[in-house]
Every structure is written in C-alpha cells, then in structure tokens.
Design a protein around this motif. Structure first.
Motif, short mmCIF file in Angstrom:
data_model
loop_
_atom_site.label_atom_id
_atom_site.label_comp_id
_atom_site.label_asym_id
_atom_site.label_seq_id
_atom_site.Cartn_x
_atom_site.Cartn_y
_atom_site.Cartn_z
N ALA A 1 3.39 0.91 -18.92
CA ALA A 1 2.78 1.38 -18.18
C ALA A 1 2.06 0.24 -17.37
CB ALA A 1 1.72 2.59 -18.68
N ALA A 2 1.75 -1.16 -18.25
CA ALA A 2 0.90 -1.87 -17.73
C ALA A 2 1.66 -2.31 -16.13
CB ALA A 2 0.34 -2.64 -18.05
N ARG A 3 2.71 -3.09 -16.78
CA ARG A 3 3.32 -2.86 -15.22
C ARG A 3 3.69 -2.71 -14.36
NH1 ARG A 3 6.57 -5.57 -19.99
NH2 ARG A 3 7.85 -3.63 -20.38
N ALA A 4 3.40 -0.73 -14.23
CA ALA A 4 4.02 -0.18 -13.06
C ALA A 4 2.21 0.20 -12.65
CB ALA A 4 4.09 1.14 -13.99
N ILE A 5 1.33 0.03 -13.23
CA ILE A 5 0.66 -0.63 -12.63
C ILE A 5 0.21 -1.90 -11.67
CG2 ILE A 5 -1.94 -1.34 -13.02
CD1 ILE A 5 -2.61 0.93 -15.56
N ARG A 6 0.87 -2.53 -12.43
CA ARG A 6 0.83 -4.56 -11.96
C ARG A 6 1.45 -3.75 -10.43
NH1 ARG A 6 0.76 -6.32 -16.84
NH2 ARG A 6 3.58 -6.99 -16.85
N VAL A 7 2.84 -3.36 -10.79
CA VAL A 7 3.89 -3.25 -9.59
C VAL A 7 2.52 -2.64 -8.46
CG1 VAL A 7 5.03 -1.96 -8.51
CG2 VAL A 7 5.71 -3.50 -10.64
N ALA A 8 2.28 -0.83 -8.77
CA ALA A 8 1.93 -0.44 -8.00
C ALA A 8 0.41 -0.85 -7.36
CB ALA A 8 1.14 1.47 -8.19
N SER A 9 -0.40 -1.91 -8.23
CA SER A 9 -1.26 -2.18 -7.26
C SER A 9 -1.27 -3.21 -6.03
CB SER A 9 -2.57 -3.30 -8.09
OG SER A 9 -1.95 -2.47 -9.30
N LYS A 10 0.37 -4.61 -6.61
CA LYS A 10 -0.07 -5.00 -5.34
C LYS A 10 0.80 -4.36 -4.02
CE LYS A 10 3.60 -8.80 -4.58
NZ LYS A 10 4.94 -9.87 -4.90
N GLU A 11 1.15 -3.58 -4.70
CA GLU A 11 1.72 -2.70 -3.44
C GLU A 11 0.95 -2.14 -2.61
OE1 GLU A 11 5.08 0.35 -4.41
OE2 GLU A 11 6.28 -1.02 -5.37
N PHE A 12 0.25 -1.10 -3.55
CA PHE A 12 -1.31 -0.88 -2.26
C PHE A 12 -2.07 -1.52 -1.88
CE2 PHE A 12 -4.04 2.43 -3.07
CZ PHE A 12 -5.44 2.42 -2.82
N GLU A 13 -1.83 -2.98 -2.54
CA GLU A 13 -2.86 -4.20 -1.64
C GLU A 13 -1.70 -4.75 -0.30
OE1 GLU A 13 -3.30 -7.35 -4.58
OE2 GLU A 13 -5.21 -5.28 -5.14
N GLU A 14 -0.74 -4.24 -0.35
CA GLU A 14 0.31 -4.63 0.95
C GLU A 14 0.64 -4.08 1.69
OE1 GLU A 14 3.42 -6.25 -1.32
OE2 GLU A 14 3.05 -7.87 -1.99
N SER A 15 -0.03 -2.69 1.20
CA SER A 15 0.35 -1.83 2.52
C SER A 15 -0.54 -1.83 3.64
CB SER A 15 0.39 -0.15 1.49
OG SER A 15 -0.91 -0.05 1.35
N GLY A 16 -1.98 -2.75 2.79
CA GLY A 16 -3.13 -1.96 4.15
C GLY A 16 -3.89 -0.85 4.32
N ALA A 17 -3.87 -0.39 5.63
CA ALA A 17 -4.13 1.01 6.04
C ALA A 17 -2.58 1.88 5.94
CB ALA A 17 -4.90 0.97 7.00
N GLY A 18 -1.73 1.68 5.73
CA GLY A 18 -0.97 2.42 5.43
C GLY A 18 -0.18 3.26 4.03
N ALA A 19 0.28 3.80 3.96
CA ALA A 19 0.61 5.31 2.77
C ALA A 19 0.10 4.56 1.65
CB ALA A 19 1.74 5.61 2.24
#
Length: 146
Positions: free
Chosen positions: A38-56
């Motif tokens: 779960a912690a790994r999933a949070i790290r991956v999601a956080s990275k994707e979230f930050e890279e998406s900017g104003a995207g989805a």
C-alpha cells in the motif's frame, strides 16, 4: 572457576537477548507486506499525481491504500496489544489515525491532506520499525518484544 563463571554469564546474556526477539506470526507478516504494498501504491500515485499537473487526478489509489492499511494496521495493533508492548500499541494507534486522515483527504479530493497524512504515516511506521524490529543475519526480521 573463572571460565565457568564467564560461560554462565555469556549463556544468560544470550538467553535474555533471544527472549527479547521473536519471529513474527504469519498474520503479522502478511499485514506488514500489505502495508508495504500500500505504501508503494501511495508513492506511485503521488508521483503520477504530481506529474499530471492540472490533468486528470486519480484519488482511487489513495483510497484503496487507506482501506488496505486500515485492515493491516488493525492486525498489527491486535498483535502488539497481545504482546503488551505499549510503545508499539501507541504507534499502531497513531498510524491508524494517519490512515483515517489519508482516507479523508482522498475522499475530499484534497491532495495536500493526502500528502500530509502519507508523510506522517511513513514517519510513524519508520519509528515503529526502528524501535521494534531487528534484521537477522539471514536477512529476515524479528520483532523486538522487550
């Protein structure tokens, strides 16, 4: 006589040390693996979230991770309560509060709250690992009970 006394003292020290650690139960180990996943999933999601900017921006991974951690940390809390290790009980309870905050942040779609909760959760987990876990020579871990 002196050698016998030294041997007895060494035996007592080794015995006391061995009594302070134990192999964790299968349920506890599963809970720790689930937490790590779960912690790994949070790290991956956080990275994707930050890279998406104003995207989805997808909060589902955070909600799923919180649900997993709620269950696994409840198992962890139950384990430490049975062992009567107050410090680990307190850290487990604190971790569960951070998971609730993570879940709330994800449901509110507030990444700032998600980030704060996940950062605090990581710090709490690290504190517990430092205080109550020891790596053995074979690379596995034992639990420090005392």
């Amino acid at each position: 006589m002196r050698e016998s006394l030294i041997a007895v003292i060494a035996f007592v020290v080794v015995t006391i040390s061995a009594q302070g650690n134990e192999k964790p139960s299968d349920a506890f180990m599963k809970a720790m693996r689930d937490n790590a996943d779960a912690a790994r999933a949070i790290r991956v999601a956080s990275k994707e979230f930050e890279e998406s900017g104003a995207g989805a921006q997808d909060f589902d991974p955070f909600e799923k991770a919180a649900a997993t951690m709620k269950a696994s940390l409840t198992t962890t809390l139950t384990y430490w309560q049975a062992q009567k290790v107050d410090g680990a009980v307190a850290l487990s309870e604190k971790a569960l509060k951070h998971v609730a905050a993570l879940e709330a942040g994800a449901k509110e779609r507030d990444y700032r709250l998600v980030l704060e909760a996940s950062t605090a959760l990581n710090a709490t987990c690290a504190s517990c690992h430092m205080a109550h876990r020891v790596r053995t020579d074979d690379g596995t871990y034992e639990i420090k009970i005392k």
